[in-house]
Design a protein around this motif. Structure first.
Motif: not given
Length: 130
Positions: A87-93, A115-121
């Protein structure tokens, strides 16, 4: 004749002492949770260390042959489903990668996240012991 009432007061000092002794006892005897990896990884080393807690996001462990997500062995398809459900795409991975993992496998995981717009890696590594 009026009767005088004597007020009874409680001395709180012994009670506070007991509470602090219990607090110190439980702090000293408690065991804190440690990071446990599912896969045996040999992480790259660095000379500086910055730690951040990942509370909302998820952990990905990547070895030469396997992928683990939040402590469970998974595949790239499961990674696609889990990253699509975030849900929160800004959550860190947090990404733990073994030294011997081929770049193609790392690029595949990063492509799925992009592709899923998750950039906080966050790339996790070991602190170099001097």
């Amino acid at each position: 004749m009026a009767k005088r009432r004597h007020r009874i007061s409680l001395d709180m000092t012994p009670l506070i002492d007991c509470v602090f002794l219990l607090l110190v006892f439980f702090l000293v005897t408690s065991v804190f949770k440690q990071d446990k990896s599912v896969l045996k990884l040999l992480l790259p080393e660095t000379s500086s260390e910055v730690k951040q807690e990942v509370s909302e996001g998820f952990f990905i462990e990547l070895s030469e042959t396997e992928i683990a997500i939040n402590g469970e062995i998974a595949s790239v398809e499961i990674l696609k489903n889990k990253s699509a459900a975030v849900q929160n795409k800004k959550a860190p991975v947090a990404l733990k990668i073994d030294k011997k993992t081929p770049y193609e496998k790392v690029a595949e995981v990063l492509d799925v996240l992009q592709l899923e717009k998750i950039y906080n890696i966050q790339f996790v590594n070991e602190l170099k012991k001097e």
